[in-house]
Motif scaffolding. Sequence first.
Motif, PDB file in Angstrom:
ATOM      1  N   SER A  91       9.324  -9.902  -8.580  1.00 20.48           N
ATOM      2  CA  SER A  91       9.808  -8.792  -9.389  1.00 20.48           C
ATOM      3  C   SER A  91      10.867  -8.039  -8.587  1.00 20.48           C
ATOM      4  N   ASN A  92      11.887  -7.552  -9.283  1.00 21.37           N
ATOM      5  CA  ASN A  92      12.947  -6.803  -8.618  1.00 21.37           C
ATOM      6  C   ASN A  92      12.656  -5.305  -8.533  1.00 21.37           C
ATOM      7  N   SER A  93      11.527  -4.899  -9.050  1.00 24.96           N
ATOM      8  CA  SER A  93      11.135  -3.497  -8.962  1.00 24.96           C
ATOM      9  C   SER A  93       9.682  -3.424  -8.501  1.00 24.96           C
ATOM     10  N   ALA A  94       9.297  -2.291  -7.980  1.00 24.99           N
ATOM     11  CA  ALA A  94       7.935  -2.118  -7.489  1.00 24.99           C
ATOM     12  C   ALA A  94       7.001  -1.786  -8.647  1.00 24.99           C
ATOM     13  N   PRO A  95       6.189  -2.732  -9.120  1.00 28.13           N
ATOM     14  CA  PRO A  95       5.271  -2.456 -10.230  1.00 28.13           C
ATOM     15  C   PRO A  95       4.255  -1.392  -9.845  1.00 28.13           C
ATOM     16  N   ASP A  96       3.923  -0.553 -10.797  1.00 28.86           N
ATOM     17  CA  ASP A  96       2.949   0.512 -10.553  1.00 28.86           C
ATOM     18  C   ASP A  96       1.528  -0.034 -10.555  1.00 28.86           C
ATOM     19  N   GLY A  97       0.684   0.640  -9.787  1.00 30.52           N
ATOM     20  CA  GLY A  97      -0.752   0.354  -9.854  1.00 30.52           C
ATOM     21  C   GLY A  97      -1.123  -1.017  -9.325  1.00 30.52           C
ATOM     22  N   GLY A  98      -2.055  -1.655 -10.029  1.00 28.35           N
ATOM     23  CA  GLY A  98      -2.626  -2.904  -9.564  1.00 28.35           C
ATOM     24  C   GLY A  98      -4.100  -2.696  -9.261  1.00 28.35           C
ATOM     25  N   ASN A  99      -4.842  -3.778  -9.276  1.00 25.60           N
ATOM     26  CA  ASN A  99      -6.286  -3.688  -9.052  1.00 25.60           C
ATOM     27  C   ASN A  99      -6.695  -4.124  -7.655  1.00 25.60           C
ATOM     28  N   GLY A 100      -5.753  -4.037  -6.712  1.00 22.61           N
ATOM     29  CA  GLY A 100      -6.101  -4.396  -5.343  1.00 22.61           C
ATOM     30  C   GLY A 100      -6.096  -5.893  -5.113  1.00 22.61           C
ATOM     31  N   PHE A 101      -6.774  -6.302  -4.046  1.00 19.66           N
ATOM     32  CA  PHE A 101      -6.757  -7.704  -3.628  1.00 19.66           C
ATOM     33  C   PHE A 101      -8.169  -8.271  -3.549  1.00 19.66           C
ATOM     34  N   THR A 102      -8.258  -9.559  -3.761  1.00 19.41           N
ATOM     35  CA  THR A 102      -9.533 -10.244  -3.589  1.00 19.41           C
ATOM     36  C   THR A 102      -9.783 -10.435  -2.099  1.00 19.41           C
ATOM     37  N   CYS A 103     -10.944 -10.965  -1.751  1.00 15.22           N
ATOM     38  CA  CYS A 103     -11.241 -11.222  -0.346  1.00 15.22           C
ATOM     39  C   CYS A 103     -10.565 -12.487   0.153  1.00 15.22           C
ATOM     40  N   TYR A 104      -9.667 -13.052  -0.669  1.00  6.45           N
ATOM     41  CA  TYR A 104      -8.758 -14.095  -0.210  1.00  6.45           C
ATOM     42  C   TYR A 104      -7.382 -13.491   0.047  1.00  6.45           C
ATOM     43  N   GLY A 105      -7.275 -12.169  -0.104  1.00  6.60           N
ATOM     44  CA  GLY A 105      -6.016 -11.487   0.138  1.00  6.60           C
ATOM     45  C   GLY A 105      -5.015 -11.635  -0.979  1.00  6.60           C
ATOM     46  N   LEU A 106      -5.464 -12.161  -2.132  1.00  7.11           N
ATOM     47  CA  LEU A 106      -4.585 -12.389  -3.275  1.00  7.11           C
ATOM     48  C   LEU A 106      -4.793 -11.309  -4.329  1.00  7.11           C
ATOM     49  N   SER A 107      -3.828 -11.159  -5.214  1.00  4.03           N
ATOM     50  CA  SER A 107      -3.920 -10.143  -6.255  1.00  4.03           C
ATOM     51  C   SER A 107      -5.153 -10.357  -7.118  1.00  4.03           C
ATOM     52  N   ALA A 108      -5.909  -9.287  -7.326  1.00  2.86           N
ATOM     53  CA  ALA A 108      -7.075  -9.373  -8.208  1.00  2.86           C
ATOM     54  C   ALA A 108      -6.590  -9.647  -9.623  1.00  2.86           C
ATOM     55  N   LYS A 109      -7.274 -10.518 -10.341  1.00  2.89           N
ATOM     56  CA  LYS A 109      -6.853 -10.911 -11.685  1.00  2.89           C
ATOM     57  C   LYS A 109      -7.042  -9.770 -12.676  1.00  2.89           C
ATOM     58  N   ALA A 110      -5.949  -9.361 -13.274  1.00  2.00           N
ATOM     59  CA  ALA A 110      -5.988  -8.332 -14.307  1.00  2.00           C
ATOM     60  C   ALA A 110      -4.629  -8.341 -14.993  1.00  2.00           C
ATOM     61  N   LYS A 111      -4.573  -8.870 -16.186  1.00  2.00           N
ATOM     62  CA  LYS A 111      -3.310  -9.017 -16.886  1.00  2.00           C
ATOM     63  C   LYS A 111      -2.599  -7.676 -17.021  1.00  2.00           C
ATOM     64  N   GLY A 112      -1.364  -7.643 -16.555  1.00  2.00           N
ATOM     65  CA  GLY A 112      -0.576  -6.423 -16.631  1.00  2.00           C
ATOM     66  C   GLY A 112      -0.837  -5.465 -15.482  1.00  2.00           C
ATOM     67  N   LYS A 113      -1.799  -5.797 -14.608  1.00  2.00           N
ATOM     68  CA  LYS A 113      -2.128  -4.919 -13.481  1.00  2.00           C
ATOM     69  C   LYS A 113      -2.165  -5.709 -12.176  1.00  2.00           C
ATOM     70  N   GLU A 114      -1.272  -6.675 -12.058  1.00  2.00           N
ATOM     71  CA  GLU A 114      -1.212  -7.463 -10.846  1.00  2.00           C
ATOM     72  C   GLU A 114      -0.749  -6.595  -9.677  1.00  2.00           C
ATOM     73  N   THR A 115      -1.168  -6.951  -8.485  1.00  2.00           N
ATOM     74  CA  THR A 115      -0.805  -6.191  -7.299  1.00  2.00           C
ATOM     75  C   THR A 115       0.299  -6.931  -6.545  1.00  2.00           C
ATOM     76  N   PHE A 116       1.406  -6.240  -6.330  1.00  2.00           N
ATOM     77  CA  PHE A 116       2.566  -6.827  -5.656  1.00  2.00           C
ATOM     78  C   PHE A 116       2.685  -6.299  -4.228  1.00  2.00           C
ATOM     79  N   VAL A 117       3.316  -7.095  -3.382  1.00  2.00           N
ATOM     80  CA  VAL A 117       3.608  -6.698  -2.019  1.00  2.00           C
ATOM     81  C   VAL A 117       5.109  -6.828  -1.778  1.00  2.00           C
ATOM     82  N   PRO A 118       5.648  -6.084  -0.827  1.00  2.68           N
ATOM     83  CA  PRO A 118       7.085  -6.192  -0.538  1.00  2.68           C
ATOM     84  C   PRO A 118       7.451  -7.612  -0.127  1.00  2.68           C
ATOM     85  N   TRP A 119       8.615  -8.062  -0.560  1.00  2.00           N
ATOM     86  CA  TRP A 119       9.071  -9.414  -0.229  1.00  2.00           C
ATOM     87  C   TRP A 119      10.337  -9.299   0.621  1.00  2.00           C
TER      88      TRP A 119
END
Length: 214
Positions: free
Chosen positions: A185-213
Motif C-alpha cells: 500500500s502507498n499509504s499507511a492504513p489505519d488500525g489493524g488487529n495486530g499480529f499473530t504469533c507467527y509475526g504475520l497480520s492477524a486475519k480480519a478483512k479490511g483491518k489488516e496490519t501493515f508495516v513500513p516497507w
Amino acid sequence: MKYYQDITLLPDADISLGFIWEKVYQQIHLMLVEHKNEAYVSDIGLSFPAYGDAAFPLGHQLRLFADNESQLADASVAQWLQRLRDYVHIKSIKPVPNGITEYACFSRCNPKSQQQRLKQLDRRVAHLSHKHGVDEHEMRSVLLTSVKKHSGRSQLPYIRVQSLSTPAEGQHRHQFMLFIQCDKSNSAPDGGNGFTCYGLSAKAKGKETFVPWF
C-alpha cells in the motif's frame, strides 16, 4: 510501527538458506508466543525486506517491527537465536526512517488442495460454459488442465514450521508449510488487529496490519 531490528541469515556451503530459515523462524515463533500480550496476539510484526527475491523467494533477511523500542529489547531476539549465532547477524534496534512512502502487509495464506479445486470445478463448469458459449465438455477439459497444473501448490514463498500444539502420545509434532503473502500500500492504513504469533497480520478483512516497507 516506530522501531525495527534486522536479522540477516548467513548460509554456507554445508547449510542451505532454506534450512536456516526453518530454524530461525521456529525460534522467532517461540519468542512471539512467549511474549504475546494480554489479548493473546503479538505486539511484534515481521517483514521480509527481500520478499520475491529470484534466488530465494523470502530473501535472506528478516525484519522485526514494534511500536516501542522496549518491546524489541525485552524480546531478546539474540538470546532466542543463540544456538544459531554462526548463521545469523543481528543488528541493533533502530528507529524507522522518516519519509516512508510504502507499507506491506504479510499474512498467512492457505492454498486450496486439488480436491477442493475439483469440487469447485464441478460447480463452475455449467456457469462458465454458458457464459462463454463453450461446450461443457470443452470447458471441463480447460478447467481440469488448470487444476492439474496447480496441483494444490502455491507460488507463494513458504517456510516449514513445526506446530507447538501438544501431539498425541507416541506421535511427533505436526509440520506444515506456512505460505506467506505480501500486499503493498502507498499509504499507511489505519488500525489493524495486530499480529499473530507467527509475526504475520492477524486475519480480519479490511483491518489488516501493515508495516513500513523500506
